[in-house]
Design a protein around this motif. Structure first.
Motif, PDB file in Angstrom:
ATOM      1  N   ASP A 165      24.653  61.074  84.391  1.00 33.94           N
ATOM      2  CA  ASP A 165      25.404  60.170  85.261  1.00 33.94           C
ATOM      3  C   ASP A 165      24.622  59.798  86.519  1.00 33.94           C
ATOM      4  O   ASP A 165      24.878  58.756  87.133  1.00 33.94           O
ATOM      5  CB  ASP A 165      26.733  60.843  85.648  1.00 33.94           C
ATOM      6  CG  ASP A 165      27.755  59.870  86.223  1.00 33.94           C
ATOM      7  OD1 ASP A 165      27.773  58.703  85.788  1.00 33.94           O
ATOM      8  OD2 ASP A 165      28.538  60.286  87.085  1.00 33.94           O
ATOM      9  N   HIS A 179      30.220  63.001  86.838  1.00 37.47           N
ATOM     10  CA  HIS A 179      30.962  62.986  85.573  1.00 37.47           C
ATOM     11  C   HIS A 179      31.201  64.401  85.052  1.00 37.47           C
ATOM     12  O   HIS A 179      32.322  64.743  84.658  1.00 37.47           O
ATOM     13  CB  HIS A 179      30.202  62.147  84.529  1.00 37.47           C
ATOM     14  CG  HIS A 179      30.980  61.916  83.267  1.00 37.47           C
ATOM     15  ND1 HIS A 179      32.192  61.265  83.257  1.00 37.47           N
ATOM     16  CD2 HIS A 179      30.729  62.253  81.978  1.00 37.47           C
ATOM     17  CE1 HIS A 179      32.650  61.197  82.015  1.00 37.47           C
ATOM     18  NE2 HIS A 179      31.779  61.797  81.225  1.00 37.47           N
ATOM     19  N   LEU A 221      34.973  66.128  84.873  1.00 41.32           N
ATOM     20  CA  LEU A 221      35.555  66.488  83.583  1.00 41.32           C
ATOM     21  C   LEU A 221      35.773  67.990  83.457  1.00 41.32           C
ATOM     22  O   LEU A 221      36.763  68.430  82.873  1.00 41.32           O
ATOM     23  CB  LEU A 221      34.654  66.008  82.437  1.00 41.32           C
ATOM     24  CG  LEU A 221      34.868  64.595  81.916  1.00 41.32           C
ATOM     25  CD1 LEU A 221      34.142  64.424  80.596  1.00 41.32           C
ATOM     26  CD2 LEU A 221      36.341  64.253  81.750  1.00 41.32           C
ATOM     27  N   SER A 261      37.133  58.634  84.845  1.00 38.17           N
ATOM     28  CA  SER A 261      37.258  59.558  83.709  1.00 38.17           C
ATOM     29  C   SER A 261      38.687  60.026  83.491  1.00 38.17           C
ATOM     30  O   SER A 261      39.153  60.121  82.349  1.00 38.17           O
ATOM     31  CB  SER A 261      36.369  60.780  83.913  1.00 38.17           C
ATOM     32  OG  SER A 261      35.019  60.410  84.041  1.00 38.17           O
ATOM     33  N   TYR A 300      40.315  59.281  79.877  1.00 41.94           N
ATOM     34  CA  TYR A 300      40.583  60.396  78.976  1.00 41.94           C
ATOM     35  C   TYR A 300      42.069  60.738  78.938  1.00 41.94           C
ATOM     36  O   TYR A 300      42.615  61.103  77.894  1.00 41.94           O
ATOM     37  CB  TYR A 300      39.763  61.630  79.378  1.00 41.94           C
ATOM     38  CG  TYR A 300      38.376  61.631  78.793  1.00 41.94           C
ATOM     39  CD1 TYR A 300      38.168  61.953  77.456  1.00 41.94           C
ATOM     40  CD2 TYR A 300      37.275  61.296  79.565  1.00 41.94           C
ATOM     41  CE1 TYR A 300      36.897  61.941  76.911  1.00 41.94           C
ATOM     42  CE2 TYR A 300      35.997  61.281  79.034  1.00 41.94           C
ATOM     43  CZ  TYR A 300      35.817  61.607  77.712  1.00 41.94           C
ATOM     44  OH  TYR A 300      34.553  61.588  77.164  1.00 41.94           O
ATOM     45  N   MET A 341      32.234  55.017  76.484  1.00 39.56           N
ATOM     46  CA  MET A 341      32.787  56.003  75.559  1.00 39.56           C
ATOM     47  C   MET A 341      33.277  55.361  74.262  1.00 39.56           C
ATOM     48  O   MET A 341      33.336  56.021  73.228  1.00 39.56           O
ATOM     49  CB  MET A 341      33.927  56.774  76.232  1.00 39.56           C
ATOM     50  CG  MET A 341      35.095  55.936  76.655  1.00 39.56           C
ATOM     51  SD  MET A 341      36.222  56.755  77.841  1.00 39.56           S
ATOM     52  CE  MET A 341      36.923  58.075  76.868  1.00 39.56           C
ATOM     53  N   GLY A 377      29.654  58.818  79.583  1.00 40.06           N
ATOM     54  CA  GLY A 377      30.995  58.790  78.994  1.00 40.06           C
ATOM     55  C   GLY A 377      30.955  58.887  77.485  1.00 40.06           C
ATOM     56  O   GLY A 377      31.788  59.565  76.863  1.00 40.06           O
ATOM     57  N   SER A 436      30.176  62.609  76.738  1.00 38.31           N
ATOM     58  CA  SER A 436      31.325  63.514  76.845  1.00 38.31           C
ATOM     59  C   SER A 436      32.334  63.251  75.733  1.00 38.31           C
ATOM     60  O   SER A 436      32.995  64.182  75.249  1.00 38.31           O
ATOM     61  CB  SER A 436      31.983  63.405  78.222  1.00 38.31           C
ATOM     62  OG  SER A 436      32.396  62.095  78.510  1.00 38.31           O
ATOM     63  N   SER A 437      32.448  62.011  75.276  1.00 42.89           N
ATOM     64  CA  SER A 437      33.331  61.715  74.149  1.00 42.89           C
ATOM     65  C   SER A 437      32.850  62.397  72.873  1.00 42.89           C
ATOM     66  O   SER A 437      33.660  62.843  72.056  1.00 42.89           O
ATOM     67  CB  SER A 437      33.422  60.206  73.923  1.00 42.89           C
ATOM     68  OG  SER A 437      34.072  59.570  74.999  1.00 42.89           O
TER      69      SER A 437
END
Length: 202
Positions: free
Chosen positions: A29, A37, A41, A79, A83, A129, A182, A185-186
């Motif tokens: 990020d 990020h 999260l 985020s 999410y 994402m 993103g 992390s997805s």
């Protein structure tokens, strides 16, 4: 069939994975975002794991709806809403059933992903994402392992793209050559699905 325990395991596995990878997410990020990020999260999913242990919802839909609400209330930046919307809308689409089939879950997750696309205005190819979640969704009928593999491939494919949505889009061509945080992390979220299924002997 997938019950509330499966979805709790999914969220717990996601929280553990995000905690392990938080620094990498923040490093990704840093050049194209706000360098927060991973930390954001991690805070959110740690809170999700804690509230699920405390309240122990007894249906798949209730697990995801509660998780989504918790993310929205604890995660800053984009985020949390993204999410949170993904999980909350997926949970609502699952309804009040005590167990759901993999096909029912796949349909509900598509509802969640479409809600994220509407909220963020992003489509596949925009370096977000969505580039991870849509391939994972398309592969989900072939099983959780296939969805995980598709998610990883979709994540890697964001590297050569120019960002068209989100914070990274402000950089224009300078966003090219960086893997999207993103999307990354997805992929952790989808990988945790496979982990939850394997723990269940699916």
């Amino acid at each position: 069939m997938l019950d509330a325990d499966f979805f709790r395991r999914w969220m717990t596995a996601t929280a553990a994975s995000v905690a392990r990878e938080a620094q990498r997410l923040t490093d990704l990020d840093s050049p194209i975002g706000d360098a927060d990020h991973g930390a954001n999260l991690q805070r959110g999913f740690t809170a999700v794991a804690a509230i699920l242990e405390k309240e122990a919802p007894d249906t798949p839909g209730a697990v995801l709806t509660l998780a989504g609400r918790q993310l929205i209330s604890t995660v800053g930046g984009a985020s949390g809403p993204l999410y949170g919307t993904l999980l909350r809308r997926t949970g609502k689409a699952l309804g009040d059933a005590a167990e759901v089939s993999e096909a029912e879950f796949a349909h509900a997750l598509r509802v969640g992903v479409e809600a994220v696309m509407t909220l963020g205005g992003a489509a596949p190819g925009d370096k977000t994402m969505i580039d991870t979640l849509v391939p994972a969704l398309d592969a989900l009928p072939d099983g959780f392992a296939a969805a995980h593999a598709a998610a990883e491939e979709g994540t890697r494919a964001t590297t050569p793209l120019q960002a068209r949505k989100g914070r990274a889009s402000y950089l224009g061509e300078r966003s090219i050559g960086h893997q999207d945080p993103g999307a990354t992390s997805s992929a952790l979220l989808i990988a945790a699905l496979q982990e939850a299924a394997e723990a269940d002997g699916e």
